[in-house]
Design a protein around this motif. Sequence first.
Motif, PDB file in Angstrom:
ATOM      1  N   ASP A 169      28.807 -30.887 -20.261  1.00  0.00           N
ATOM      2  CA  ASP A 169      29.285 -31.013 -18.889  1.00  0.00           C
ATOM      3  C   ASP A 169      28.543 -32.152 -18.192  1.00  0.00           C
ATOM      4  OD1 ASP A 169      29.987 -30.764 -16.256  1.00  0.00           O
ATOM      5  OD2 ASP A 169      29.820 -28.583 -16.208  1.00  0.00           O
ATOM      6  N   LEU A 170      29.256 -33.257 -17.887  1.00  0.00           N
ATOM      7  CA  LEU A 170      28.640 -34.422 -17.254  1.00  0.00           C
ATOM      8  C   LEU A 170      28.114 -34.066 -15.862  1.00  0.00           C
ATOM      9  CD1 LEU A 170      27.959 -37.415 -17.276  1.00  0.00           C
ATOM     10  CD2 LEU A 170      30.287 -37.891 -16.442  1.00  0.00           C
ATOM     11  N   LEU A 171      28.839 -33.242 -15.123  1.00  0.00           N
ATOM     12  CA  LEU A 171      28.408 -32.855 -13.782  1.00  0.00           C
ATOM     13  C   LEU A 171      27.086 -32.107 -13.841  1.00  0.00           C
ATOM     14  CD1 LEU A 171      28.934 -32.684 -10.767  1.00  0.00           C
ATOM     15  CD2 LEU A 171      30.269 -30.592 -11.179  1.00  0.00           C
ATOM     16  N   LEU A 172      26.925 -31.248 -14.843  1.00  0.00           N
ATOM     17  CA  LEU A 172      25.679 -30.499 -14.989  1.00  0.00           C
ATOM     18  C   LEU A 172      24.518 -31.432 -15.313  1.00  0.00           C
ATOM     19  CD1 LEU A 172      24.407 -27.707 -14.946  1.00  0.00           C
ATOM     20  CD2 LEU A 172      24.980 -27.462 -17.370  1.00  0.00           C
ATOM     21  N   LEU A 173      24.782 -32.465 -16.115  1.00  0.00           N
ATOM     22  CA  LEU A 173      23.745 -33.444 -16.431  1.00  0.00           C
ATOM     23  C   LEU A 173      23.335 -34.231 -15.185  1.00  0.00           C
ATOM     24  CD1 LEU A 173      24.983 -34.876 -19.853  1.00  0.00           C
ATOM     25  CD2 LEU A 173      23.039 -33.353 -19.460  1.00  0.00           C
ATOM     26  N   LEU A 174      24.306 -34.549 -14.345  1.00  0.00           N
ATOM     27  CA  LEU A 174      23.996 -35.256 -13.095  1.00  0.00           C
ATOM     28  C   LEU A 174      23.161 -34.370 -12.163  1.00  0.00           C
ATOM     29  CD1 LEU A 174      27.396 -37.049 -12.383  1.00  0.00           C
ATOM     30  CD2 LEU A 174      25.246 -38.099 -13.123  1.00  0.00           C
ATOM     31  N   LYS A 175      23.474 -33.088 -12.119  1.00  0.00           N
ATOM     32  CA  LYS A 175      22.677 -32.153 -11.334  1.00  0.00           C
ATOM     33  C   LYS A 175      21.241 -32.098 -11.859  1.00  0.00           C
ATOM     34  CE  LYS A 175      26.438 -29.006 -10.009  1.00  0.00           C
ATOM     35  NZ  LYS A 175      26.950 -27.612 -10.107  1.00  0.00           N
ATOM     36  N   ALA A 176      21.118 -32.069 -13.183  1.00  0.00           N
ATOM     37  CA  ALA A 176      19.793 -32.024 -13.805  1.00  0.00           C
ATOM     38  C   ALA A 176      19.004 -33.281 -13.476  1.00  0.00           C
ATOM     39  CB  ALA A 176      19.937 -31.875 -15.319  1.00  0.00           C
ATOM     40  N   LEU A 177      19.672 -34.432 -13.502  1.00  0.00           N
ATOM     41  CA  LEU A 177      19.016 -35.698 -13.189  1.00  0.00           C
ATOM     42  C   LEU A 177      18.523 -35.707 -11.739  1.00  0.00           C
ATOM     43  CD1 LEU A 177      18.297 -38.637 -13.956  1.00  0.00           C
ATOM     44  CD2 LEU A 177      20.605 -39.290 -13.195  1.00  0.00           C
ATOM     45  N   LEU A 178      19.378 -35.299 -10.816  1.00  0.00           N
ATOM     46  CA  LEU A 178      19.023 -35.300  -9.397  1.00  0.00           C
ATOM     47  C   LEU A 178      17.882 -34.326  -9.108  1.00  0.00           C
ATOM     48  CD1 LEU A 178      19.533 -36.200  -6.509  1.00  0.00           C
ATOM     49  CD2 LEU A 178      21.304 -34.440  -6.340  1.00  0.00           C
ATOM     50  N   ILE A 225      14.968 -25.188  -4.064  1.00  0.00           N
ATOM     51  CA  ILE A 225      15.782 -24.080  -3.557  1.00  0.00           C
ATOM     52  C   ILE A 225      16.941 -24.622  -2.723  1.00  0.00           C
ATOM     53  CG2 ILE A 225      15.801 -22.110  -1.968  1.00  0.00           C
ATOM     54  CD1 ILE A 225      12.913 -21.526  -2.869  1.00  0.00           C
ATOM     55  N   ILE A 226      16.637 -25.551  -1.817  1.00  0.00           N
ATOM     56  CA  ILE A 226      17.663 -26.107  -0.935  1.00  0.00           C
ATOM     57  C   ILE A 226      18.720 -26.874  -1.718  1.00  0.00           C
ATOM     58  CG2 ILE A 226      18.111 -27.760   0.915  1.00  0.00           C
ATOM     59  CD1 ILE A 226      16.786 -25.155   1.841  1.00  0.00           C
ATOM     60  N   PHE A 227      18.270 -27.815  -2.556  1.00  0.00           N
ATOM     61  CA  PHE A 227      19.229 -28.657  -3.262  1.00  0.00           C
ATOM     62  C   PHE A 227      19.907 -27.902  -4.405  1.00  0.00           C
ATOM     63  CE2 PHE A 227      16.840 -31.902  -1.006  1.00  0.00           C
ATOM     64  CZ  PHE A 227      17.849 -32.762  -0.609  1.00  0.00           C
ATOM     65  N   GLY A 228      19.197 -26.929  -4.993  1.00  0.00           N
ATOM     66  CA  GLY A 228      19.847 -26.085  -5.988  1.00  0.00           C
ATOM     67  C   GLY A 228      20.996 -25.299  -5.377  1.00  0.00           C
TER      68      GLY A 228
END
Length: 297
Positions: free
Chosen positions: A2-11, A31-34
């Motif tokens: 999942d590319l979106l999940l990888l972008l979340k992990a990067l951020l 907590i906030i950004f998660g």
Amino acid sequence: MDLLLLLKALLLGIIEGLTEFLPVSSTGHLIIFGDLLNYTDEKSKVFKIVIQFAAILAVCWDYRARLTDRLTQAAGVTGHYARVEFKQHGLMQALPRFLREDSIRFWWNLFVAFLPAAVLGLLFYKIIKAYLFNPMVVASMLILGGLLILYIEKRAYHPRLNTVEDMRWTDALKVGFAQAMAMIPGTSRSGATIMGGLIFGLSRKTAAEFSFFLAIPTMFAATVYDIYKNWAQFDAADLPVFAVGFVASFFAAMVAVKAFIKYVSNNSFVPFAWYRIIFGLVILASWYFDWITWNDA
């Protein structure tokens, strides 16, 4: 994958690395950004453990020469006292001199400062995780911590300890109790230890460096304990996501530590205070006016 999940992990990895050692609360930001990224499931808990561990490794790498010197010196001193002083003079006579050695005192101070958070963390871990890990608590503590920083910065400032090696165990213990306050998310572990250090007579650079060093045993212990509590959530299929977050956090933390040490040597923490206050107020406003539906609020 999942590319979106990888972008979340990067951020999230970048956010963790940049905020772990600044007085703005990395846990609060995660907590906030998660929540904003809708990454709050059980897997996210394991991911946050991994990226926090990466940030700690970045400090170990950045200070590797100093830590290695202290380890080798401590080993040499320990061997000398074990062979000579303790045999000739006995434990009670040799121990005070042993603890006054710079290398031994360095590690002893870290151990003493680590104890308050370790003991209180074990006692209140479940309560804190169950009731305090939510955006509204984070926002409130961001604002309160920011106001406290502003108050401390207005006090007359007369540092008496200009290096970490100058600290006594009593100084370390005081900073340790300050660190324990950071178990409430949004407080900031580094913020609590640095501000506590300033109150107790450490120079700005000394307070920041001791905060970095104290993060090593504290976060290692927290990581091991969290891994133990969440072991069932680890899955090899998540390795790419964890790897992206780990690398991002490691390099972001290295950049942040170098820049922060350079900054604090000659500047106040007032900008961080105002950042905390404004960020916290924005979060509270978004909840009050229903701009954002917070999952855990």
